[in-house]
Design a protein around this motif. Structure first.
Motif, PDB file in Angstrom:
ATOM      1  N   SER A 148      -1.048 123.750  73.049  1.00  0.00           N
ATOM      2  CA  SER A 148      -0.846 124.512  71.814  1.00  0.00           C
ATOM      3  C   SER A 148       0.044 125.731  72.015  1.00  0.00           C
ATOM      4  CB  SER A 148      -2.192 124.940  71.226  1.00  0.00           C
ATOM      5  OG  SER A 148      -2.917 125.709  72.165  1.00  0.00           O
ATOM      6  N   ASP A 149       0.164 126.218  73.244  1.00  0.00           N
ATOM      7  CA  ASP A 149       0.996 127.393  73.500  1.00  0.00           C
ATOM      8  C   ASP A 149       2.483 127.112  73.294  1.00  0.00           C
ATOM      9  OD1 ASP A 149      -1.265 128.815  74.161  1.00  0.00           O
ATOM     10  OD2 ASP A 149      -1.054 128.492  76.321  1.00  0.00           O
ATOM     11  N   TYR A 150       2.859 125.837  73.241  1.00  0.00           N
ATOM     12  CA  TYR A 150       4.281 125.491  73.209  1.00  0.00           C
ATOM     13  C   TYR A 150       4.691 124.750  71.935  1.00  0.00           C
ATOM     14  CZ  TYR A 150       3.152 126.321  78.073  1.00  0.00           C
ATOM     15  OH  TYR A 150       2.673 126.878  79.240  1.00  0.00           O
ATOM     16  N   ILE A 151       3.727 124.457  71.077  1.00  0.00           N
ATOM     17  CA  ILE A 151       4.000 123.618  69.904  1.00  0.00           C
ATOM     18  C   ILE A 151       3.739 124.401  68.626  1.00  0.00           C
ATOM     19  CG2 ILE A 151       3.310 121.527  68.671  1.00  0.00           C
ATOM     20  CD1 ILE A 151       2.546 120.319  71.360  1.00  0.00           C
ATOM     21  N   ASP A 186     -12.400 115.813  66.845  1.00  0.00           N
ATOM     22  CA  ASP A 186     -12.414 116.414  65.503  1.00  0.00           C
ATOM     23  C   ASP A 186     -13.164 117.749  65.454  1.00  0.00           C
ATOM     24  OD1 ASP A 186     -10.914 114.285  64.716  1.00  0.00           O
ATOM     25  OD2 ASP A 186     -12.528 113.237  63.668  1.00  0.00           O
ATOM     26  N   PRO A 187     -14.315 117.890  66.128  1.00  0.00           N
ATOM     27  CA  PRO A 187     -14.998 119.191  66.066  1.00  0.00           C
ATOM     28  C   PRO A 187     -14.210 120.325  66.722  1.00  0.00           C
ATOM     29  CG  PRO A 187     -16.511 117.462  66.769  1.00  0.00           C
ATOM     30  CD  PRO A 187     -15.143 116.883  66.824  1.00  0.00           C
ATOM     31  N   LEU A 188     -13.276 119.985  67.618  1.00  0.00           N
ATOM     32  CA  LEU A 188     -12.504 121.001  68.338  1.00  0.00           C
ATOM     33  C   LEU A 188     -11.131 121.244  67.722  1.00  0.00           C
ATOM     34  CD1 LEU A 188     -13.228 119.815  72.014  1.00  0.00           C
ATOM     35  CD2 LEU A 188     -14.457 121.551  70.693  1.00  0.00           C
ATOM     36  N   PHE A 189     -10.714 120.379  66.811  1.00  0.00           N
ATOM     37  CA  PHE A 189      -9.370 120.449  66.245  1.00  0.00           C
ATOM     38  C   PHE A 189      -9.274 121.605  65.257  1.00  0.00           C
ATOM     39  CE2 PHE A 189      -6.354 118.510  62.964  1.00  0.00           C
ATOM     40  CZ  PHE A 189      -5.227 119.040  63.587  1.00  0.00           C
ATOM     41  N   ASP A 190      -8.353 122.524  65.503  1.00  0.00           N
ATOM     42  CA  ASP A 190      -8.137 123.680  64.638  1.00  0.00           C
ATOM     43  C   ASP A 190      -6.721 123.602  64.076  1.00  0.00           C
ATOM     44  OD1 ASP A 190      -7.930 126.064  63.333  1.00  0.00           O
ATOM     45  OD2 ASP A 190      -8.164 127.332  65.116  1.00  0.00           O
ATOM     46  N   PRO A 191      -6.548 123.076  62.860  1.00  0.00           N
ATOM     47  CA  PRO A 191      -5.195 122.924  62.295  1.00  0.00           C
ATOM     48  C   PRO A 191      -4.502 124.245  62.010  1.00  0.00           C
ATOM     49  CG  PRO A 191      -6.879 122.361  60.666  1.00  0.00           C
ATOM     50  CD  PRO A 191      -7.587 122.546  61.964  1.00  0.00           C
ATOM     51  N   SER A 192      -5.234 125.351  62.041  1.00  0.00           N
ATOM     52  CA  SER A 192      -4.577 126.641  61.836  1.00  0.00           C
ATOM     53  C   SER A 192      -3.824 127.081  63.091  1.00  0.00           C
ATOM     54  CB  SER A 192      -5.611 127.711  61.457  1.00  0.00           C
ATOM     55  OG  SER A 192      -6.504 127.969  62.524  1.00  0.00           O
ATOM     56  N   THR A 193      -4.195 126.533  64.247  1.00  0.00           N
ATOM     57  CA  THR A 193      -3.500 126.855  65.497  1.00  0.00           C
ATOM     58  C   THR A 193      -2.219 126.043  65.628  1.00  0.00           C
ATOM     59  OG1 THR A 193      -5.607 127.363  66.563  1.00  0.00           O
ATOM     60  CG2 THR A 193      -3.731 126.954  68.009  1.00  0.00           C
ATOM     61  N   VAL A 194      -2.340 124.732  65.526  1.00  0.00           N
ATOM     62  CA  VAL A 194      -1.184 123.828  65.499  1.00  0.00           C
ATOM     63  C   VAL A 194      -1.393 122.875  64.335  1.00  0.00           C
ATOM     64  CG1 VAL A 194       0.168 122.089  66.707  1.00  0.00           C
ATOM     65  CG2 VAL A 194      -0.848 123.971  68.000  1.00  0.00           C
ATOM     66  N   SER A 223      -4.134 105.450  60.082  1.00  0.00           N
ATOM     67  CA  SER A 223      -3.023 106.377  60.358  1.00  0.00           C
ATOM     68  C   SER A 223      -3.299 107.775  59.823  1.00  0.00           C
ATOM     69  CB  SER A 223      -1.725 105.844  59.751  1.00  0.00           C
ATOM     70  OG  SER A 223      -1.747 105.955  58.330  1.00  0.00           O
ATOM     71  N   ARG A 224      -4.359 107.928  59.045  1.00  0.00           N
ATOM     72  CA  ARG A 224      -4.683 109.229  58.468  1.00  0.00           C
ATOM     73  C   ARG A 224      -5.561 110.020  59.428  1.00  0.00           C
ATOM     74  NH1 ARG A 224      -5.413 106.711  52.366  1.00  0.00           N
ATOM     75  NH2 ARG A 224      -3.242 107.073  51.732  1.00  0.00           N
ATOM     76  N   LEU A 225      -5.252 111.305  59.549  1.00  0.00           N
ATOM     77  CA  LEU A 225      -5.891 112.153  60.542  1.00  0.00           C
ATOM     78  C   LEU A 225      -6.769 113.198  59.868  1.00  0.00           C
ATOM     79  CD1 LEU A 225      -6.134 113.134  63.511  1.00  0.00           C
ATOM     80  CD2 LEU A 225      -4.098 114.523  63.092  1.00  0.00           C
ATOM     81  N   PRO A 226      -8.046 113.282  60.227  1.00  0.00           N
ATOM     82  CA  PRO A 226      -8.910 114.319  59.657  1.00  0.00           C
ATOM     83  C   PRO A 226      -8.339 115.721  59.908  1.00  0.00           C
ATOM     84  CG  PRO A 226     -10.210 112.706  60.874  1.00  0.00           C
ATOM     85  CD  PRO A 226      -8.778 112.396  61.155  1.00  0.00           C
ATOM     86  N   GLY A 227      -8.265 116.516  58.853  1.00  0.00           N
ATOM     87  CA  GLY A 227      -7.749 117.872  58.976  1.00  0.00           C
ATOM     88  C   GLY A 227      -6.253 117.984  58.892  1.00  0.00           C
ATOM     89  N   ALA A 228      -5.565 116.856  58.599  1.00  0.00           N
ATOM     90  CA  ALA A 228      -4.104 116.866  58.525  1.00  0.00           C
ATOM     91  C   ALA A 228      -3.653 116.287  57.192  1.00  0.00           C
ATOM     92  CB  ALA A 228      -3.505 116.051  59.667  1.00  0.00           C
ATOM     93  N   PRO A 229      -2.832 117.009  56.421  1.00  0.00           N
ATOM     94  CA  PRO A 229      -2.333 116.455  55.161  1.00  0.00           C
ATOM     95  C   PRO A 229      -1.361 115.313  55.397  1.00  0.00           C
ATOM     96  CG  PRO A 229      -1.242 118.527  55.670  1.00  0.00           C
ATOM     97  CD  PRO A 229      -2.331 118.361  56.688  1.00  0.00           C
ATOM     98  N   GLU A 230      -1.333 114.379  54.472  1.00  0.00           N
ATOM     99  CA  GLU A 230      -0.391 113.274  54.535  1.00  0.00           C
ATOM    100  C   GLU A 230       0.863 113.659  53.754  1.00  0.00           C
ATOM    101  OE1 GLU A 230      -0.990 108.588  54.537  1.00  0.00           O
ATOM    102  OE2 GLU A 230      -1.269 109.415  52.538  1.00  0.00           O
ATOM    103  N   ILE A 231       1.978 113.781  54.433  1.00  0.00           N
ATOM    104  CA  ILE A 231       3.243 114.130  53.778  1.00  0.00           C
ATOM    105  C   ILE A 231       3.659 113.031  52.823  1.00  0.00           C
ATOM    106  CG2 ILE A 231       5.704 114.555  54.146  1.00  0.00           C
ATOM    107  CD1 ILE A 231       4.996 115.762  56.844  1.00  0.00           C
TER     108      ILE A 231
END
Length: 481
Positions: free
Chosen positions: A141-144, A198-206, A245-253
């Motif tokens: 996450s430090d690079y993305i 999923d419990p560790l995924f923070d979409p506000s970070t990346v 293909s859909r990811l929890p916590g991620a909007p589908e463009i």
């Protein structure tokens, strides 16, 4: 001192020689990557003139390489014209998401140092799973800055389950398609991965976003087999279902009428990466719980036959004969003696779970009931996997709850007392009886289940079906499917 140095160097050489993976090849320069560039190697495109935008790092999928962004693809040109510096990294083509995440995290600091800023990652297919593993479970996450995934199997692919089913053993031995990469994409393994991630995924970070495909080509196209097979699970792109293909916590463009190979094409996708286009309205379907296929496989020693049963009221029969070579001869024999020839032969392409196999396709409208037979011949030893897919017949009368492996048979169409089940777990035969017995739940185990069903309809006609599923049992005995 000299002798110590020589011994040290010798040890280092031996360690590198026996390393299970190739050593990190690192930066290869500016220009198009080569098809044989090793894992860990990366290249960059020419720097756009004037003020540049966020650098883009492109990641490939299963059985692929960074060449996928250049071969019959204008993605680099699109990025260059829009002012984005680009980098292209080779991951392991056939290793797990954990191995690729570790490799990606190792290389990211080099690419970050080259550009001097965070990157947006554009990941095709399994590359999307690889990069999320790196972001959540490593230090990527430090690079993305953000991630966009293209047709990524965030919940696995049922085609991976098929590749690890018991009937595929002979073909897998020759083609080598049972890699750590395909194993990671089995749906039970991915369900377990989602429980860890999923419990560790923070979409506000990346932040992550997804783009999915809903087309799989027409009759005879390279994705027709995968698309038709997956259609029982819902709308798909020939390799991955829309839901997977859909990811929890991620909007589908966007969800686009593109297949799995089109969804990484620059001119088709780049406007969505730029946010220039809005999502299209796509008609989708959720699939069926019915059993609509028979799966068989085996060795082909110059000649082979594969019989199977067709019941009445089948509207259409599609047979996909996957073989390790394009067969010298293959034909389909109806009960009345009528002979059907192959309608198309396609080699499974790069990115495919069945990469390297040849798909021979038969299609029959309103097949007569009775015993059918596929005959094959070849000039040297080979292997095959036959998948017969039914439209109509008793398909909807055979329902199975894959979570608890309980069947529900329509007694108005099927004689319950005449039904039997043969169950395999990871190629090993576990039971052969009139009911599905309680199957062993060994902890920390990935289980691919192949269930062959035989029975009779209420009109006295025999029928066959195959159900393939996958589950993972963790150390506490919790089942993920």
């Amino acid at each position: 001192m000299k002798s110590i140095l020589v011994k040290t160097v010798s040890v280092m050489v031996i360690l590198l020689f026996f390393s299970p993976f190739q050593a990190n090849a690192g930066f290869l320069g500016i220009g198009k990557p080569g098809p044989g560039d090793p894992p860990g190697s990366w290249t960059v495109g020419e720097m756009p003139e004037g003020d540049t935008k966020t650098p883009l790092l492109f990641l490939h999928g299963l059985n692929s390489s960074s060449s996928t962004w250049f071969e019959s693809n204008d993605m680099y040109q699109q990025a260059y014209e829009h002012g984005h510096p680009t980098a292209y990294l080779n991951l392991y083509p056939d290793q797990s998401n954990w191995d690729n995440a570790e490799l990606l995290t190792e290389i990211l600091p080099e690419i970050y140092e080259y550009f001097g800023e965070k990157m947006m990652v554009v990941a095709h297919s399994k590359g999307g799973v690889d990069v999320q593993t790196a972001v959540v479970h490593y230090d990527a996450s430090d690079y993305i800055e953000r991630v966009i995934t293209l047709g990524s199997p965030h919940h696995g692919s049922e085609l991976a389950n098929l590749a690890h089913s018991s009937w595929t053993w002979w073909l897998a031995e020759i083609i080598g398609m049972r890699s750590d990469g395909t194993d990671a994409l089995q749906t039970g393994n991915m369900a377990y991965f989602r429980s860890q991630t999923d419990p560790l995924f923070d979409p506000s970070t990346v932040p992550f976003s997804t783009i999915s495909g809903t087309a799989w080509g027409s009759f005879g196209s390279v994705l027709y087999f995968g698309g038709l097979y997956l259609s029982i699970y819902g709308t798909n792109d020939g390799a991955v279902t829309l839901n997977n293909s859909r990811l929890p916590g991620a909007p589908e463009i966007a969800s686009l009428p593109l297949d799995h190979f089109e969804i990484n094409q620059g001119h088709l996708i780049f406007p969505y990466l730029q946010g220039e286009l809005n999502q299209q309205n796509i008609t989708t379907h959720s699939g069926s719980d019915g059993a609509n296929m028979i799966v068989r496989g085996g060795e082909l020693r110059n000649e082979a036959e594969q019989p199977f049963t067709v019941e009445s009221d089948v509207n259409e029969l599609n047979i996909f004969l996957l073989a390790s070579d394009e067969l010298a001869e293959a034909s389909l024999h109806a009960p009345n003696g009528k002979l059907y020839q192959i309608e198309s032969v396609k080699k499974e392409p790069e990115h495919s779970i069945f990469y390297g196999t040849y798909v021979h396709h038969f299609k029959v409208q309103a097949p007569e009931p009775g015993m059918w037979d596929i005959t094959m011949s070849h000039d040297h030893d080979a292997s095959y996997l036959a998948v017969a897919m039914f439209e109509g017949g008793i398909s909807e009368a055979v329902q199975m709850n894959l979570s608890n492996l309980q069947t529900s048979l329509d007694k108005n169409e099927i004689i319950l007392s005449e039904t039997s089940y043969t169950v395999y777990i990871n190629d090993k035969k576990m039971s052969d009886s009139s009911t599905i017995q309680s199957l062993p739940l060994q902890t920390n185990q990935s289980q691919t289940l192949t269930i062959d069903i035989e029975g009779k309809t209420t009109t006295g006609q025999p029928f066959e079906r195959t159900i393939i599923t996958h589950r993972y049992i963790d150390e506490k005995g919790i089942v993920y499917d």
